[in-house]
Design an enzyme around this catalytic site. Structure first.
Site, short mmCIF file in Angstrom:
data_model
loop_
_atom_site.label_atom_id
_atom_site.label_comp_id
_atom_site.label_asym_id
_atom_site.label_seq_id
_atom_site.Cartn_x
_atom_site.Cartn_y
_atom_site.Cartn_z
N TYR A 168 -26.53 1.19 18.60
CA TYR A 168 -25.44 2.17 18.50
C TYR A 168 -25.82 3.52 19.12
CZ TYR A 168 -22.92 -1.29 15.88
OH TYR A 168 -22.27 -2.45 15.55
N ASN B 221 -11.65 -0.13 18.94
CA ASN B 221 -12.73 0.50 19.70
C ASN B 221 -13.37 1.63 18.89
OD1 ASN B 221 -11.87 -1.25 21.65
ND2 ASN B 221 -10.76 0.31 22.83
N ILE B 222 -14.66 1.80 19.10
CA ILE B 222 -15.37 2.89 18.40
C ILE B 222 -15.69 4.03 19.37
CG2 ILE B 222 -16.26 1.35 16.61
CD1 ILE B 222 -18.94 1.27 18.03
N HIS C 103 -12.19 0.06 13.02
CA HIS C 103 -13.59 -0.41 12.98
C HIS C 103 -14.58 0.75 13.08
CE1 HIS C 103 -12.24 -4.66 14.41
NE2 HIS C 103 -11.99 -4.47 13.16
N CYS D 114 -23.13 8.55 5.27
CA CYS D 114 -24.31 8.59 4.41
C CYS D 114 -24.20 7.55 3.30
CB CYS D 114 -24.47 9.98 3.79
SG CYS D 114 -25.93 10.07 2.73
N CYS E 291 -29.36 13.48 5.79
CA CYS E 291 -27.91 13.74 5.70
C CYS E 291 -27.72 15.24 5.51
CB CYS E 291 -27.32 12.99 4.52
SG CYS E 291 -25.66 13.53 4.08
N THR F 60 -7.21 -6.94 24.17
CA THR F 60 -7.99 -7.55 23.09
C THR F 60 -7.90 -9.07 23.15
OG1 THR F 60 -8.43 -7.59 20.71
CG2 THR F 60 -6.10 -7.33 21.39
N LEU G 1 -5.79 -8.73 30.37
CA LEU G 1 -6.25 -9.24 31.67
C LEU G 1 -5.96 -10.73 31.80
CD1 LEU G 1 -7.73 -8.39 34.28
CD2 LEU G 1 -9.89 -9.01 33.15
N ALA H 133 -5.27 -3.23 32.45
CA ALA H 133 -4.62 -2.24 31.57
C ALA H 133 -4.29 -0.96 32.34
CB ALA H 133 -5.52 -1.93 30.39
C1 BV8 Z 1 -13.16 -8.65 7.21
C2 BV8 Z 1 -17.29 -2.53 15.20
C3 BV8 Z 1 -12.41 -8.87 4.93
C4 BV8 Z 1 -18.72 -2.59 15.50
C5 BV8 Z 1 -16.34 -4.80 15.13
C6 BV8 Z 1 -10.28 -15.20 9.62
C7 BV8 Z 1 -10.63 -16.22 10.44
C8 BV8 Z 1 -11.95 -16.28 10.97
C9 BV8 Z 1 -12.90 -15.29 10.69
C10 BV8 Z 1 -12.54 -14.27 9.87
C11 BV8 Z 1 -11.25 -14.23 9.33
N1 BV8 Z 1 -11.18 -13.12 8.57
C12 BV8 Z 1 -12.38 -12.46 8.62
C13 BV8 Z 1 -13.23 -13.15 9.40
C14 BV8 Z 1 -14.60 -12.77 9.67
C15 BV8 Z 1 -14.72 -11.74 10.81
C16 BV8 Z 1 -14.20 -12.31 12.09
O1 BV8 Z 1 -13.08 -12.06 12.50
N2 BV8 Z 1 -15.07 -13.09 12.74
C17 BV8 Z 1 -14.71 -13.65 14.06
C18 BV8 Z 1 -15.91 -13.49 14.98
C19 BV8 Z 1 -14.27 -15.07 13.93
N3 BV8 Z 1 -14.01 -10.49 10.50
C20 BV8 Z 1 -14.66 -9.56 9.74
O2 BV8 Z 1 -15.76 -9.70 9.27
C21 BV8 Z 1 -13.88 -8.27 9.50
N4 BV8 Z 1 -13.89 -7.93 8.09
O3 BV8 Z 1 -12.50 -9.61 7.54
O4 BV8 Z 1 -13.21 -8.15 5.92
C22 BV8 Z 1 -11.06 -8.20 4.85
C23 BV8 Z 1 -10.07 -8.44 5.78
C24 BV8 Z 1 -8.81 -7.83 5.64
C25 BV8 Z 1 -8.54 -6.99 4.62
C26 BV8 Z 1 -9.56 -6.76 3.69
C27 BV8 Z 1 -10.82 -7.37 3.82
C28 BV8 Z 1 -14.55 -7.06 10.20
C29 BV8 Z 1 -14.55 -7.27 11.68
C30 BV8 Z 1 -15.00 -5.96 12.38
C31 BV8 Z 1 -16.37 -6.11 13.02
N5 BV8 Z 1 -16.67 -4.92 13.84
N6 BV8 Z 1 -16.60 -3.66 15.83
C32 BV8 Z 1 -19.02 -2.55 16.98
O5 BV8 Z 1 -18.12 -2.27 17.79
O6 BV8 Z 1 -20.20 -2.77 17.27
S1 BV8 Z 1 -15.51 -6.09 15.89
C33 BV8 Z 1 -15.63 -5.77 17.61
O7 BV8 Z 1 -15.45 -7.02 18.22
C34 BV8 Z 1 -14.54 -4.88 18.17
O8 BV8 Z 1 -14.24 -3.79 17.33
C35 BV8 Z 1 -13.38 -5.86 18.31
O9 BV8 Z 1 -12.69 -5.98 17.08
C36 BV8 Z 1 -14.10 -7.15 18.60
C37 BV8 Z 1 -14.11 -7.37 20.08
O10 BV8 Z 1 -12.85 -7.81 20.43
P1 BV8 Z 1 -12.06 -7.09 21.63
O11 BV8 Z 1 -11.97 -5.63 21.42
O12 BV8 Z 1 -10.81 -7.87 21.78
O13 BV8 Z 1 -13.05 -7.31 22.89
P2 BV8 Z 1 -13.37 -8.69 23.66
O14 BV8 Z 1 -14.50 -8.38 24.57
O15 BV8 Z 1 -13.46 -9.84 22.72
O16 BV8 Z 1 -12.03 -8.94 24.54
C38 BV8 Z 1 -11.66 -8.01 25.51
C39 BV8 Z 1 -10.29 -8.49 26.03
O17 BV8 Z 1 -9.84 -7.54 26.98
C40 BV8 Z 1 -10.38 -9.86 26.71
O18 BV8 Z 1 -9.25 -10.63 26.31
C41 BV8 Z 1 -10.28 -9.50 28.20
O19 BV8 Z 1 -9.56 -10.47 28.93
C42 BV8 Z 1 -9.48 -8.21 28.17
N7 BV8 Z 1 -9.79 -7.30 29.28
C43 BV8 Z 1 -11.01 -7.08 29.86
N8 BV8 Z 1 -10.88 -6.11 30.82
C44 BV8 Z 1 -9.57 -5.73 30.83
C45 BV8 Z 1 -8.88 -6.47 29.82
N9 BV8 Z 1 -7.56 -6.33 29.57
C46 BV8 Z 1 -6.88 -5.42 30.35
N10 BV8 Z 1 -7.48 -4.66 31.31
C47 BV8 Z 1 -8.81 -4.78 31.58
N11 BV8 Z 1 -9.36 -4.02 32.53
#
Ligand code: BV8
Length: 249
Positions: free
Chosen positions: A71, A107-108, A124, A132, A151, A191, A217, A234
């Site tokens: 990070y 996004n962060i 996120h 802290c 902190c 996304t 994309l 985008a």
């Molecule tokens: C939770 C912060 C309980 C840190 C991140 C249901 C089913 C299965 C699994 C789960 C489920 N519910 C929960 C889970 C578990 C888990 C999860 O989803 N696992 C996945 C892997 C299966 N979720 C969690 O643990 C979440 N917490 O569920 O708590 C709860 C829920 C609800 C209410 C109360 C309690 C927490 C998840 C958050 C984790 N932290 N980020 C950090 O950034 O380091 S996630 C991180 O990854 C991002 O923030 C983002 O969310 C994700 C990445 O996804 P995208 O942003 O979409 O990026 P990606 O690269 O995948 O895709 C990019 C897209 O853009 C592509 O489609 C591409 O084609 C396109 N693109 C590229 N270039 C362009 C473009 N489009 C247009 N123009 C361009 N130029």
């Protein structure tokens, strides 16, 4: 386009632009053209790391220095990137819609705010914030956390990145749910629809009568759930969509 083709907006919810409430969900794809790596693309962020090694509470407990470096490097890289036309177009739309537009971002980075958007929810977390673990205070942070600094409010060296890791509850879920339920239009930008609960927002918005549009994309894992999808960069799709909306307004 959803908003322009009035007959595609469900009868009874048709409103002119100024009356529409719009929720926009953004992901890493909206920042890709600014030079911020996405997660799943070939050279993506996760490419260099296993998610479970850097973005889980367990990873942080086991090897905080590795997680901090991940990070700290992303935070330092923010200085080298700028908002792109997609971020700026959303800021323009906010000028017209004001409180009727909410940007919910996964996004962060701080590119939405640097483009001028003020109504942004970081579900996120944010790189430029430290949390802290001792006093639960938050402090704006631009430097590194890898040296385990104290902190500023409680003095204990318990600062962690203020980001939501896998297995942790995303921020502001109540406000997000309320906005999705009141939305006339839900738009998803850059996304993959791979991470929940964000990937489930389209269903929630639809269930409450919103029209839905995906700008990405390539097809995402939830494209089939949208009334309309447009595929491309985008930086081109978002300004074009906003121009249509404002012209239509
Ligand atoms: C939770 C912060 C309980 C840190 C991140 C249901 C089913 C299965 C699994 C789960 C489920 N519910 C929960 C889970 C578990 C888990 C999860 O989803 N696992 C996945 C892997 C299966 N979720 C969690 O643990 C979440 N917490 O569920 O708590 C709860 C829920 C609800 C209410 C109360 C309690 C927490 C998840 C958050 C984790 N932290 N980020 C950090 O950034 O380091 S996630 C991180 O990854 C991002 O923030 C983002 O969310 C994700 C990445 O996804 P995208 O942003 O979409 O990026 P990606 O690269 O995948 O895709 C990019 C897209 O853009 C592509 O489609 C591409 O084609 C396109 N693109 C590229 N270039 C362009 C473009 N489009 C247009 N123009 C361009 N130029």
């Amino acid at each position: 386009m959803v908003a322009a083709h009035r007959d595609s907006v469900p009868v009874g919810r048709r409103r002119t632009l100024v009356e529409m409430s719009i929720v926009v969900l953004t992901g890493a794809g909206i920042s890709a053209e600014s030079g911020v790596p996405t997660f799943r693309d070939a050279d993506g962020l996760w490419e260099g790391h296993r998610v479970e090694d850097v973005a889980t509470p367990e990873a942080y407990a086991a090897q905080p220095a590795v997680v901090h470096r991940f990070y700290d490097d992303r935070r330092a890289a923010l200085a080298g990137v700028e908002p792109n036309p997609a971020h700026r177009a959303l800021a323009r739309l906010e000028e017209r819609l004001g409180d009727d537009l909410l940007v919910v971002t996964q996004n962060i980075d701080d590119l939405h705010e640097r483009a001028g958007s003020t109504r942004v929810l970081h579900m996120h977390g944010e790189l430029l914030s430290a949390l802290c673990r001792a006093c639960e205070g938050r402090v704006r942070w631009t430097g590194r956390l890898g040296e385990f600094p104290a902190c500023p409010s409680c003095g204990i060296s318990a600062l962690r990145p203020d980001v939501v890791w896998f297995g942790e509850v995303p921020y502001e879920m109540d406000r997000i749910a309320a906005a999705l339920e009141a939305a006339d239009l839900f738009v998803s930008i850059g996304t993959s629809g791979a991470v929940y609960p964000a990937a489930g927002f389209v269903q929630h918005a639809r269930a409450h009568g919103a029209a839905t549009l995906e700008l990405n994309l390539q097809p995402s894992e939830v494209s089939r759930l949208f009334d309309e999808t447009r595929h491309g960069l985008a930086g081109e799709l978002v300004p074009a969509w906003v121009a249509e909306l404002l012209a239509d307004g």
